[in-house]
Design a protein around this motif. Structure first.
Motif, PDB file in Angstrom:
ATOM      1  N   UNK A 131      77.045  29.272  11.089  1.00  0.00           N
ATOM      2  CA  UNK A 131      77.887  29.551  12.243  1.00  0.00           C
ATOM      3  C   UNK A 131      79.246  30.135  11.852  1.00  0.00           C
ATOM      4  N   UNK A 132      79.394  30.470  10.578  1.00  0.00           N
ATOM      5  CA  UNK A 132      80.629  31.103  10.077  1.00  0.00           C
ATOM      6  C   UNK A 132      81.865  30.253  10.389  1.00  0.00           C
ATOM      7  N   UNK A 133      81.754  28.961  10.067  1.00  0.00           N
ATOM      8  CA  UNK A 133      82.866  28.036  10.271  1.00  0.00           C
ATOM      9  C   UNK A 133      83.704  27.964   9.003  1.00  0.00           C
ATOM     10  N   UNK A 134      84.980  28.233   9.118  1.00  0.00           N
ATOM     11  CA  UNK A 134      85.891  28.070   7.986  1.00  0.00           C
ATOM     12  C   UNK A 134      86.364  26.622   7.959  1.00  0.00           C
ATOM     13  N   UNK A 135      86.237  25.973   6.816  1.00  0.00           N
ATOM     14  CA  UNK A 135      86.636  24.571   6.687  1.00  0.00           C
ATOM     15  C   UNK A 135      87.813  24.468   5.725  1.00  0.00           C
TER      16      UNK A 135
END
Length: 200
Positions: free
Chosen positions: A104-108
């Motif tokens: 989901x192209x989540x930057x953490x």
């Protein structure tokens, strides 16, 4: 007193409901667990497949623990507490979401306080809290152009306690719902998407 009575009635109703369905849910879970055990005996699994299988096994165990706890909503239980590294616990939960973050192209972004004291708590319960909060964060960011999950730990002002702060780039919680987020069965999701028990 009226609010306490209503809360007690909700707890009792929840306990009766959950204990009634837990057995039925456990049946397919046990079948999945047995199939995973059979796959584990296979000699053809490569390292990546074996790691994925281990994750599945751990999640089946977590489902079993959750089902065991569902029937406890209507009564107070004594949970065994052990010393834990809060940073390690948070990091472990984030690892479970790694495939979803990538998909989901989540930057953490994480910022862990290195000198946190060991804290005494029931690890499985705290992991479940973090799991549900992060799940909510990912759902809140669905469809957003910017998707950033920020997780940090820090000592409190007393120095003996710690706190975890999670934030996301979703729309946030409506002010009128803030006092209800821990109420059993309260949810802003469709009936098919949420039960209102995730943070209860």
């Amino acid at each position: 007193m009226r609010e306490l009575l209503l809360q007690s009635e909700k707890l009792a109703a929840t306990g009766r409901l959950m204990s009634g369905v837990a057995h039925e849910i456990l049946n397919p879970v046990n079948i999945i667990s047995m199939r995973l055990q059979i796959l584990k005996l296979s000699q053809s699994l490569d390292e990546k497949a074996a790691d994925a299988l281990a994750v599945c096994e751990n999640q089946v165990k977590r489902i079993t623990r959750i089902l065991g706890n569902l029937g406890q909503f209507s009564r107070v239980t004594k949970e065994e507490r052990t010393p834990n590294d809060l940073n390690e616990v948070v990091g472990h939960v984030l690892t479970l979401f790694a495939p979803q973050f990538k998909e989901e192209h989540i930057q953490v972004d994480t910022a862990y306080e290195a000198t946190l004291p060991l804290l005494s708590f029931a690890r499985s319960r705290i992991e479940q809290v973090f799991f549900n909060v992060i799940s909510n964060a990912l759902e809140a960011m669905s469809g957003m152009e910017k998707r950033v999950l920020t997780v940090s730990t820090a000592r409190t002002s007393s120095g003996d306690d710690a706190q975890v702060v999670l934030s996301d780039t979703g729309p946030g919680i409506d002010i009128q719902n803030m006092n209800r987020i821990f109420d059993p069965f309260f949810t802003t999701k469709n009936r098919t998407e949420g039960t209102g028990l995730g943070l209860f």
